[in-house]
Design a protein around this motif. Structure first.
Motif, short mmCIF file in Angstrom:
data_model
loop_
_atom_site.label_atom_id
_atom_site.label_comp_id
_atom_site.label_asym_id
_atom_site.label_seq_id
_atom_site.Cartn_x
_atom_site.Cartn_y
_atom_site.Cartn_z
N LEU A 18 0.82 -1.20 0.00
CA LEU A 18 0.00 0.00 0.00
C LEU A 18 0.85 1.25 0.00
O LEU A 18 0.40 2.29 0.44
CB LEU A 18 -0.91 0.01 1.24
N GLY A 19 2.04 1.19 -0.51
CA GLY A 19 2.87 2.38 -0.54
C GLY A 19 3.14 2.90 0.85
O GLY A 19 3.81 2.28 1.66
N ALA A 20 2.52 4.04 1.17
CA ALA A 20 2.77 4.68 2.45
C ALA A 20 2.03 4.00 3.59
O ALA A 20 2.29 4.27 4.74
CB ALA A 20 2.35 6.15 2.37
N CYS A 21 1.04 3.14 3.28
CA CYS A 21 0.28 2.52 4.35
C CYS A 21 1.12 1.49 5.08
O CYS A 21 1.77 0.67 4.46
CB CYS A 21 -0.97 1.84 3.79
N GLN A 22 1.06 1.51 6.40
CA GLN A 22 1.79 0.56 7.23
C GLN A 22 0.80 -0.20 8.09
O GLN A 22 -0.27 0.30 8.41
CB GLN A 22 2.80 1.29 8.11
N PRO A 23 1.13 -1.43 8.51
CA PRO A 23 0.18 -2.25 9.25
C PRO A 23 -0.25 -1.63 10.57
O PRO A 23 0.53 -1.01 11.27
CB PRO A 23 0.96 -3.56 9.49
N VAL A 24 -1.52 -1.83 10.89
CA VAL A 24 -2.06 -1.43 12.18
C VAL A 24 -3.15 -2.43 12.53
O VAL A 24 -3.78 -3.00 11.65
CB VAL A 24 -2.63 0.01 12.16
N GLN A 25 -3.38 -2.66 13.80
CA GLN A 25 -4.38 -3.63 14.21
C GLN A 25 -5.60 -2.93 14.76
O GLN A 25 -5.50 -1.92 15.45
CB GLN A 25 -3.81 -4.57 15.26
N ALA A 125 -7.23 17.02 9.91
CA ALA A 125 -6.58 16.01 9.08
C ALA A 125 -7.00 14.64 9.60
O ALA A 125 -7.41 14.51 10.76
CB ALA A 125 -5.06 16.17 9.13
N PRO A 126 -6.91 13.60 8.77
CA PRO A 126 -7.30 12.27 9.23
C PRO A 126 -6.59 11.86 10.51
O PRO A 126 -5.38 12.07 10.67
CB PRO A 126 -6.89 11.37 8.06
N CYS A 144 -7.97 2.03 4.51
CA CYS A 144 -6.98 2.64 5.41
C CYS A 144 -7.71 3.33 6.56
O CYS A 144 -8.92 3.55 6.51
CB CYS A 144 -6.12 3.66 4.66
N ALA A 145 -6.95 3.71 7.57
CA ALA A 145 -7.54 4.36 8.74
C ALA A 145 -6.51 5.25 9.42
O ALA A 145 -5.30 5.04 9.30
CB ALA A 145 -8.06 3.32 9.73
N GLY A 146 -7.02 6.25 10.14
CA GLY A 146 -6.20 7.05 11.03
C GLY A 146 -5.27 8.03 10.36
O GLY A 146 -5.33 8.27 9.15
N ALA A 147 -4.37 8.59 11.16
CA ALA A 147 -3.42 9.59 10.68
C ALA A 147 -2.54 9.02 9.59
O ALA A 147 -1.94 7.96 9.76
CB ALA A 147 -2.57 10.09 11.85
N PRO A 227 -12.21 14.76 1.52
CA PRO A 227 -11.84 13.53 2.23
C PRO A 227 -10.62 13.68 3.13
O PRO A 227 -10.49 12.93 4.11
CB PRO A 227 -11.55 12.55 1.09
N GLN A 228 -9.72 14.63 2.81
CA GLN A 228 -8.52 14.81 3.62
C GLN A 228 -8.74 15.76 4.79
O GLN A 228 -7.82 16.00 5.57
CB GLN A 228 -7.38 15.33 2.73
N LYS A 229 -9.97 16.26 4.93
CA LYS A 229 -10.28 17.19 6.03
C LYS A 229 -11.60 16.76 6.68
O LYS A 229 -12.68 17.22 6.29
CB LYS A 229 -10.40 18.62 5.50
N PRO A 230 -11.53 15.87 7.66
CA PRO A 230 -12.76 15.38 8.29
C PRO A 230 -13.65 16.48 8.87
O PRO A 230 -14.85 16.26 9.05
CB PRO A 230 -12.22 14.46 9.40
#
Length: 256
Positions: A18-25, A125-126, A144-147, A227-230
């Motif tokens: 996912l490129g910049a996406c990193q794992p999170v649980q 921001a997210p 994806c989720a979060g910051a 979408p980038q500004k909740p």
């Protein structure tokens, strides 16, 4: 051809990273469990057949909300334990981008997007409690989720259907999806923020250039839901399943 899927990770088909996406649980996700997605409220029996058709009783609900943006009409039905979305997309250029396996294969191909601000925190921001879901016309997905929009583990159902020539729908495709509210920590009485997007890839050349695809989002009651500004998202209420601007939502609270 029917496509039916339960998505357990970010990219269902042919995507590895996912490129910049990193794992999170998920905070309730237990990797040591026999079924790590089996927690209260996470597995929900659908109240409609998730098949890309909106002829179920669910979609005749008087609480259905319908909104238009770009070349898309999206219908939303919120139940006590899940949220249902049905997208009708007009797009006569069914093109996709195939690259290195990164998330841009989805976000730069024909697809629909939806975003949740689960806690209605309305940050600039997210951040924690924000979720992004991309569903591709070819059934590739990105969630994806979060910051920074990091990878999010989730389970949900969706179906993509191409319109038929017989029904004079050849310029359309349809996406139906169901997401259990517990996945996002949303309670039955919680109002949530939402935003939408549509990507149209209009050039049938496998090159990742901006001019080959366009992104458009939702402007609701004169307010652009970025979408980038909740803090710009529209509000989906729990009471009556209404879609409101944030100011309209605040006004309803004052009248209660």
């Amino acid at each position: 051809m029917k496509i039916y899927a339960i998505v357990l990770c970010v990219l269902l088909i042919a995507l590895v990273s996912l490129g910049a996406c990193q794992p999170v649980q998920n905070s309730k996700w237990d990797p040591d469990s026999a079924n790590p997605f089996d927690f209260d409220g996470n597995m929900v029996r659908p109240e409609a057949v998730i098949d890309g058709y909106d002829n179920d009783e669910l979609w005749q609900s008087p609480n259905k909300v319908t909104v238009e943006y770009a070349d898309t009409v999206v219908s939303i039905v919120r139940k006590s334990n899940a949220i249902y979305l049905f997208f009708k997309v007009r797009d006569n250029t069914p093109f996709r981008y195939v690259g290195s396996g990164a998330a841009e294969e989805v976000t730069h191909s024909d697809s629909v997007e939806f975003y949740f601000d689960a806690k209605l925190s309305r940050t600039a921001a997210p951040s924690a409690g924000d979720y992004q879901i991309n569903l591709g016309r070819d059934s590739r997905t990105r969630i994806c989720a979060g910051a920074g929009w990091i990878k999010w583990m989730a389970m949900y159902m969706f179906e993509v259907r191409e319109g038929s020539v017989m029904d004079n729908e050849e310029e359309y495709y349809y996406v139906e999806a169901m997401l259990p509210l517990a996945q996002m920590g949303i309670g039955a009485n919680d109002a949530i923020g939402m935003a939408f997007g549509q990507v149209d890839r209009s050039v049938d050349i496998n090159n990742d250039l901006p001019g080959y695809f366009t992104w458009r989002g939702l402007t609701f009651e004169g307010v652009f839901a970025d979408p980038q500004k909740p803090n710009t998202y529209v509000v989906l209420t729990a009471d009556g399943n209404k879609l409101l601007t944030y100011q309209q939502y605040l006004d309803t609270l004052q009248t209660k």
